[in-house]
Scaffold this active site. Structure first.
Site, PDB file in Angstrom:
ATOM      1  CB  THR A   5      -0.945   0.029   1.213  1.00  0.00           C
ATOM      2  OG1 THR A   5      -1.990   0.944   0.930  1.00  0.00           O
ATOM      3  CG2 THR A   5      -0.251   0.439   2.477  1.00  0.00           C
ATOM      4  CE  LYS A  37      -4.858  -0.457   0.008  1.00  0.00           C
ATOM      5  NZ  LYS A  37      -3.624  -0.569  -0.752  1.00  0.00           N
ATOM      6  N   GLY A  49      -5.810   6.785   7.621  1.00  0.00           N
ATOM      7  CA  GLY A  49      -5.407   5.867   6.570  1.00  0.00           C
ATOM      8  C   GLY A  49      -4.455   4.840   7.140  1.00  0.00           C
TER       9      GLY A  49
END
Length: 175
Positions: A5, A37, A49
């Site tokens: 991510t 996210k 996040g």
């Protein structure tokens, strides 16, 4: 470092933005392209996040939301208390995740080591593509007239072009 991510927070000229990619990987396989996210918390006044294990991140979101309720939306106090709990609670210490939380005035990075970091310039990133997004955002903030949303979008595109765990399905939330 957590793979899979990229989450970026940018505060520039009175604008507060958080961006993330949407890729979810399991080992070396992409299993989802459009994951969310970033969450809006406490009456949409706070953005959070995560990077890391999804299950661990959801557990942290729940804990952080409880802290926000307990401290009536005070971001700094809630972040400090979650960092303390994270550092001292045996179960929480095992969670493999990082959080960025922000409101209109403050931004914090929280980690399982008990770290609570507030960036000097209002720009911070986490995840495997975090360093790429961070470098791009800092350069754009210093050397362009782009607003925070456009800085975040451009920086995330750059990170997606470099990091194999970051895709170009970008979510951007603005306060």
């Amino acid at each position: 470092m957590f793979h899979a991510t990229t989450v970026l927070a940018v505060r520039q000229r009175g604008m507060t933005v958080m961006a993330s990619d949407g890729q979810v990987t399991f080992g070396d396989t992409v299993v989802k392209q459009s994951a969310k996210k970033i969450r809006r918390l406490y009456n949409d006044r706070i953005l959070a996040g995560f990077a890391g294990s999804a299950a661990d991140s959801f557990a942290l979101f729940s804990r952080f939301e409880a802290k926000l309720e307990q401290y009536r939306g005070n971001l700094e106090r809630s972040a400090v208390e979650l960092a303390k709990d994270w550092r001292t609670d045996r179960l929480l210490r095992r969670l493999e995740a990082m959080l960025i939380v922000m409101d209109a005035k403050q931004t914090y990075l929280l980690s399982g080591n008990g770290d609570l970091i507030e960036p000097d310039d209002g720009i911070i990133a986490i995840g495997s593509g975090g360093a790429f997004a961070l470098a791009a955002a800092k350069a754009l903030a210093r050397h362009t007239e782009l607003d925070a949303r456009e800085i975040a979008a451009q920086a995330m595109e750059i990170a997606a072009a470099i990091c194999i765990y970051t895709n170009s399905t970008i979510t951007i939330e603005t306060l």
